[in-house]
Write an enzyme that holds these catalytic residues in place. Structure first.
Site, mmCIF file in Angstrom:
data_model
loop_
_atom_site.group_PDB
_atom_site.id
_atom_site.type_symbol
_atom_site.label_atom_id
_atom_site.label_comp_id
_atom_site.label_asym_id
_atom_site.label_seq_id
_atom_site.Cartn_x
_atom_site.Cartn_y
_atom_site.Cartn_z
ATOM 1 N N GLY A 148 1.514 -7.830 -6.526
ATOM 2 C CA GLY A 148 1.513 -8.100 -7.818
ATOM 3 C C GLY A 148 1.584 -6.911 -8.416
ATOM 4 N N LYS B 299 -2.863 -12.344 -9.136
ATOM 5 C CA LYS B 299 -1.306 -11.440 -10.078
ATOM 6 C C LYS B 299 -0.315 -12.408 -9.512
ATOM 7 C CE LYS B 299 -2.613 -7.466 -11.503
ATOM 8 N NZ LYS B 299 -2.164 -6.408 -11.825
ATOM 9 N N TYR C 183 -9.321 2.235 -10.713
ATOM 10 C CA TYR C 183 -10.242 2.977 -12.042
ATOM 11 C C TYR C 183 -12.092 2.636 -11.770
ATOM 12 C CZ TYR C 183 -10.770 -1.272 -15.355
ATOM 13 O OH TYR C 183 -10.571 -2.398 -15.223
ATOM 14 N N ASP D 10 1.226 -4.345 -17.017
ATOM 15 C CA ASP D 10 0.573 -3.095 -15.897
ATOM 16 C C ASP D 10 1.622 -2.452 -15.912
ATOM 17 O OD1 ASP D 10 -2.228 -4.326 -15.054
ATOM 18 O OD2 ASP D 10 -1.172 -5.586 -13.801
#
Length: 283
Positions: free
Chosen positions: A136, A73, A227, A109
Protein backbone atom coordinates in the site's frame (compact mmCIF):
# COMPACT_ATOMS: atom_id res chain seq x y z
CA UNK A 1 -18.48 21.72 15.48
CA UNK A 2 -20.38 20.38 18.48
CA UNK A 3 -18.64 18.03 20.92
CA UNK A 4 -15.23 16.42 20.61
CA UNK A 5 -14.18 15.12 17.21
CA UNK A 6 -12.92 11.52 17.50
CA UNK A 7 -10.44 10.14 14.98
CA UNK A 8 -7.87 7.38 15.17
CA UNK A 9 -5.33 5.10 13.55
CA UNK A 10 -5.76 1.39 12.76
CA UNK A 11 -2.61 -0.64 12.19
CA UNK A 12 -0.07 -3.02 13.71
CA UNK A 13 2.74 -1.97 16.03
CA UNK A 14 1.74 1.69 16.09
CA UNK A 15 2.38 2.65 19.72
CA UNK A 16 5.17 5.04 18.68
CA UNK A 17 3.08 6.76 16.02
CA UNK A 18 3.34 10.54 16.05
CA UNK A 19 -0.06 11.00 14.40
CA UNK A 20 -1.98 11.52 17.67
CA UNK A 21 0.33 14.35 18.71
CA UNK A 22 0.36 15.99 15.27
CA UNK A 23 -3.42 16.03 14.94
CA UNK A 24 -4.23 16.96 18.53
CA UNK A 25 -1.65 19.76 18.69
CA UNK A 26 -2.93 21.32 15.47
CA UNK A 27 -6.52 20.97 16.70
CA UNK A 28 -5.57 22.60 20.01
CA UNK A 29 -3.94 25.49 18.17
CA UNK A 30 -7.20 25.98 16.26
CA UNK A 31 -9.38 25.71 19.36
CA UNK A 32 -10.93 22.48 18.09
CA UNK A 33 -11.69 19.68 20.61
CA UNK A 34 -10.25 16.53 19.03
CA UNK A 35 -9.10 13.15 20.28
CA UNK A 36 -6.89 10.83 18.24
CA UNK A 37 -6.86 7.21 19.38
CA UNK A 38 -4.58 4.29 18.51
CA UNK A 39 -6.35 1.08 17.49
CA UNK A 40 -3.31 -1.20 17.54
CA UNK A 41 -3.69 -4.73 16.23
CA UNK A 42 -0.47 -5.83 17.92
CA UNK A 43 -1.35 -4.38 21.32
CA UNK A 44 -4.75 -6.08 21.14
CA UNK A 45 -3.33 -9.43 20.06
CA UNK A 46 -5.21 -9.27 16.76
CA UNK A 47 -4.37 -9.93 13.12
CA UNK A 48 -5.48 -7.96 10.07
CA UNK A 49 -8.55 -10.19 9.78
CA UNK A 50 -9.95 -8.13 12.68
CA UNK A 51 -10.07 -5.02 10.47
CA UNK A 52 -13.79 -5.28 9.54
CA UNK A 53 -14.80 -5.36 13.21
CA UNK A 54 -12.40 -2.57 14.20
CA UNK A 55 -13.60 -0.33 11.39
CA UNK A 56 -17.23 -1.00 12.23
CA UNK A 57 -16.50 -0.34 15.90
CA UNK A 58 -14.97 3.06 15.16
CA UNK A 59 -17.91 3.99 12.97
CA UNK A 60 -20.45 2.87 15.57
CA UNK A 61 -18.63 4.82 18.29
CA UNK A 62 -19.06 8.03 16.30
CA UNK A 63 -15.56 8.54 14.95
CA UNK A 64 -15.33 11.13 12.18
CA UNK A 65 -12.78 8.89 10.49
CA UNK A 66 -9.61 6.87 10.89
CA UNK A 67 -6.17 6.71 9.39
CA UNK A 68 -5.12 3.29 8.13
CA UNK A 69 -1.58 1.93 8.14
CA UNK A 70 0.36 -1.33 7.69
CA UNK A 71 -0.92 -3.99 7.10
CA UNK A 72 -4.41 -2.70 6.28
CA UNK A 73 -4.08 -0.10 3.50
CA UNK A 74 -5.23 -2.49 0.79
CA UNK A 75 -7.33 -4.81 2.93
CA UNK A 76 -9.61 -1.92 3.89
CA UNK A 77 -10.78 -1.22 0.33
CA UNK A 78 -13.51 -3.92 0.10
CA UNK A 79 -14.97 -2.49 3.33
CA UNK A 80 -15.54 0.98 1.86
CA UNK A 81 -18.42 2.53 -0.08
CA UNK A 82 -16.45 5.04 -2.12
CA UNK A 83 -12.87 5.90 -3.06
CA UNK A 84 -11.28 9.20 -4.00
CA UNK A 85 -9.67 9.30 -7.45
CA UNK A 86 -6.16 8.94 -6.04
CA UNK A 87 -7.10 6.07 -3.73
CA UNK A 88 -8.83 4.27 -6.60
CA UNK A 89 -5.81 4.67 -8.85
CA UNK A 90 -3.41 3.54 -6.14
CA UNK A 91 -5.46 0.68 -4.78
CA UNK A 92 -4.48 1.80 -1.27
CA UNK A 93 -6.18 3.87 1.41
CA UNK A 94 -4.65 5.59 4.43
CA UNK A 95 -7.61 7.76 5.46
CA UNK A 96 -11.25 6.72 5.87
CA UNK A 97 -14.04 9.24 6.47
CA UNK A 98 -17.37 8.25 7.99
CA UNK A 99 -19.99 10.50 6.42
CA UNK A 100 -23.78 10.05 6.48
CA UNK A 101 -23.57 6.28 6.84
CA UNK A 102 -20.93 5.92 4.12
CA UNK A 103 -17.24 5.08 4.31
CA UNK A 104 -15.06 7.09 1.94
CA UNK A 105 -11.43 6.13 1.35
CA UNK A 106 -8.67 8.63 0.55
CA UNK A 107 -4.92 8.44 0.12
CA UNK A 108 -2.74 11.25 1.48
CA UNK A 109 0.46 9.19 1.51
CA UNK A 110 1.40 9.94 -2.08
CA UNK A 111 1.05 13.71 -1.75
CA UNK A 112 2.79 13.59 1.63
CA UNK A 113 5.80 11.85 0.10
CA UNK A 114 5.84 14.09 -2.96
CA UNK A 115 5.84 17.30 -0.91
CA UNK A 116 8.53 15.98 1.44
CA UNK A 117 10.70 14.92 -1.49
CA UNK A 118 10.32 18.26 -3.27
CA UNK A 119 11.50 20.05 -0.14
CA UNK A 120 14.12 17.59 1.10
CA UNK A 121 15.84 16.39 -2.11
CA UNK A 122 14.89 19.08 -4.63
CA UNK A 123 17.79 18.74 -7.05
CA UNK A 124 18.77 15.06 -7.09
CA UNK A 125 18.99 12.95 -10.25
CA UNK A 126 15.62 11.31 -10.85
CA UNK A 127 16.17 9.39 -14.06
CA UNK A 128 16.37 5.93 -12.49
CA UNK A 129 14.89 5.16 -9.06
CA UNK A 130 14.63 1.90 -7.14
CA UNK A 131 11.53 1.56 -4.97
CA UNK A 132 11.61 -1.31 -2.48
CA UNK A 133 8.12 -2.32 -1.37
CA UNK A 134 5.08 -2.67 -3.61
CA UNK A 135 2.36 -2.79 -0.97
CA UNK A 136 0.00 0.00 0.00
CA UNK A 137 2.72 2.49 0.90
CA UNK A 138 4.78 1.46 -2.12
CA UNK A 139 1.85 2.09 -4.45
CA UNK A 140 1.45 5.59 -3.01
CA UNK A 141 5.16 6.39 -3.33
CA UNK A 142 5.20 5.00 -6.89
CA UNK A 143 2.29 7.30 -7.76
CA UNK A 144 4.25 10.20 -6.28
CA UNK A 145 7.30 9.24 -8.35
CA UNK A 146 5.22 9.41 -11.54
CA UNK A 147 3.94 12.85 -10.52
CA UNK A 148 7.50 13.95 -9.72
CA UNK A 149 8.66 12.96 -13.22
CA UNK A 150 10.71 9.80 -12.71
CA UNK A 151 12.43 8.51 -15.85
CA UNK A 152 12.35 4.83 -14.95
CA UNK A 153 11.05 3.28 -11.73
CA UNK A 154 12.51 -0.06 -10.69
CA UNK A 155 10.24 -2.00 -8.33
CA UNK A 156 11.36 -4.70 -5.91
CA UNK A 157 9.21 -6.62 -3.45
CA UNK A 158 9.62 -9.87 -1.55
CA UNK A 159 6.46 -10.87 -3.42
CA UNK A 160 7.64 -10.63 -7.04
CA UNK A 161 4.11 -10.94 -8.40
CA UNK A 162 3.05 -7.90 -6.37
CA UNK A 163 5.89 -5.83 -7.85
CA UNK A 164 4.97 -7.00 -11.35
CA UNK A 165 1.31 -6.11 -10.83
CA UNK A 166 2.20 -2.62 -9.59
CA UNK A 167 4.55 -2.06 -12.55
CA UNK A 168 1.82 -3.08 -14.99
CA UNK A 169 -0.67 -0.76 -13.32
CA UNK A 170 1.74 2.18 -13.33
CA UNK A 171 2.60 1.67 -16.99
CA UNK A 172 -1.07 1.47 -17.93
CA UNK A 173 -1.76 4.76 -16.14
CA UNK A 174 1.32 6.47 -17.54
CA UNK A 175 0.74 5.20 -21.08
CA UNK A 176 4.44 4.32 -21.23
CA UNK A 177 6.86 1.68 -19.95
CA UNK A 178 8.17 3.72 -17.02
CA UNK A 179 8.10 0.99 -14.37
CA UNK A 180 9.82 -2.39 -14.32
CA UNK A 181 9.75 -5.08 -11.62
CA UNK A 182 13.05 -6.68 -10.71
CA UNK A 183 14.04 -9.43 -8.26
CA UNK A 184 17.70 -8.41 -8.59
CA UNK A 185 18.61 -5.71 -6.09
CA UNK A 186 22.34 -5.68 -6.80
CA UNK A 187 21.97 -5.11 -10.55
CA UNK A 188 19.26 -2.50 -10.00
CA UNK A 189 21.35 -0.58 -7.48
CA UNK A 190 24.21 -0.47 -9.98
CA UNK A 191 21.96 1.40 -12.42
CA UNK A 192 19.81 3.71 -10.33
CA UNK A 193 20.34 7.21 -8.98
CA UNK A 194 18.46 6.69 -5.76
CA UNK A 195 16.63 4.29 -3.47
CA UNK A 196 13.29 4.66 -1.69
CA UNK A 197 12.32 2.30 1.12
CA UNK A 198 8.55 1.84 1.17
CA UNK A 199 8.55 -1.25 3.39
CA UNK A 200 8.07 -1.33 7.18
CA UNK A 201 11.67 -2.54 7.50
CA UNK A 202 13.55 -0.23 9.81
CA UNK A 203 10.73 0.15 12.32
CA UNK A 204 11.45 -1.31 15.75
CA UNK A 205 8.88 -4.02 15.07
CA UNK A 206 10.53 -4.78 11.72
CA UNK A 207 14.29 -4.40 12.24
CA UNK A 208 16.80 -4.67 9.43
CA UNK A 209 17.64 -3.04 6.11
CA UNK A 210 15.70 -3.41 2.84
CA UNK A 211 18.94 -3.67 0.83
CA UNK A 212 22.50 -4.80 1.53
CA UNK A 213 24.28 -1.62 2.70
CA UNK A 214 27.26 -2.70 0.63
CA UNK A 215 25.23 -1.77 -2.47
CA UNK A 216 25.08 1.89 -1.44
CA UNK A 217 27.61 4.34 -2.88
CA UNK A 218 28.09 8.08 -2.49
CA UNK A 219 26.39 8.74 -5.84
CA UNK A 220 23.09 7.35 -4.51
CA UNK A 221 20.46 9.29 -2.62
CA UNK A 222 18.25 7.41 -0.15
CA UNK A 223 14.71 8.24 0.99
CA UNK A 224 12.71 6.61 3.78
CA UNK A 225 9.03 6.45 4.58
CA UNK A 226 9.64 4.96 8.04
CA UNK A 227 9.67 7.70 10.68
CA UNK A 228 9.79 5.84 13.96
CA UNK A 229 12.64 5.71 14.48
CA UNK A 230 13.46 8.78 12.41
CA UNK A 231 17.04 7.58 11.91
CA UNK A 232 16.66 4.05 10.53
CA UNK A 233 19.48 1.58 10.02
CA UNK A 234 19.20 2.27 6.28
CA UNK A 235 19.73 6.01 6.72
CA UNK A 236 22.64 5.45 9.09
CA UNK A 237 24.29 3.14 6.56
CA UNK A 238 23.60 5.60 3.73
CA UNK A 239 25.05 8.57 5.62
CA UNK A 240 28.18 6.53 6.38
CA UNK A 241 28.65 6.03 2.63
CA UNK A 242 28.21 9.69 1.79
CA UNK A 243 24.67 9.46 0.38
CA UNK A 244 22.21 12.33 0.52
CA UNK A 245 19.27 11.15 2.61
CA UNK A 246 15.65 12.01 3.36
CA UNK A 247 14.00 10.67 6.50
CA UNK A 248 10.34 9.77 6.75
CA UNK A 249 9.40 12.73 8.93
CA UNK A 250 8.33 15.00 6.09
CA UNK A 251 6.02 12.40 4.61
CA UNK A 252 4.52 11.81 8.08
CA UNK A 253 3.81 15.51 8.50
CA UNK A 254 2.44 16.23 5.04
CA UNK A 255 0.18 13.18 4.91
CA UNK A 256 -1.14 14.30 8.31
CA UNK A 257 -1.70 17.84 7.00
CA UNK A 258 -3.96 16.45 4.27
CA UNK A 259 -5.69 13.99 6.61
CA UNK A 260 -6.41 16.75 9.14
CA UNK A 261 -8.03 18.78 6.38
CA UNK A 262 -10.25 15.80 5.48
CA UNK A 263 -11.17 14.91 9.06
CA UNK A 264 -11.99 18.42 10.24
CA UNK A 265 -12.87 20.45 7.15
CA UNK A 266 -10.41 23.05 8.40
CA UNK A 267 -7.18 24.25 6.82
CA UNK A 268 -4.16 23.15 8.87
CA UNK A 269 -1.01 25.19 9.28
CA UNK A 270 1.67 22.97 7.68
CA UNK A 271 4.55 25.01 9.09
CA UNK A 272 3.12 24.71 12.59
CA UNK A 273 2.67 20.96 12.18
CA UNK A 274 6.28 20.64 10.98
CA UNK A 275 7.39 22.55 14.08
CA UNK A 276 5.32 20.25 16.31
CA UNK A 277 6.97 17.22 14.70
CA UNK A 278 10.47 18.65 15.10
CA UNK A 279 9.82 19.43 18.75
CA UNK A 280 8.46 15.94 19.36
CA UNK A 281 11.35 14.15 17.66
CA UNK A 282 14.12 16.47 18.78
CA UNK A 283 14.71 17.50 15.17
Amino acid sequence: MAGKLRVGLIGAGIQQSKSPFLHMEEARAQGLPLSYELIDLTARGLGPEALPDLLAGAETQGFAGVNITHPCKQRVIPLLDELSEDAAQLGAVNTVLFRDGRRIGHNTDWSGFAESFRRGLPDVAFGNVLLVGAGGAGAAVAHACLRLGVGRLWLHDADTARAEALAADLNARAGAALAVATPYLASAMAQVDGLINATPMGMEAHPGLPVDPGLLTARHWVAEIVYFPLETALLTAARARGCRVLDGGGMAVFQAVAAFRLFTGREPDAGRMMAHFARMTGG
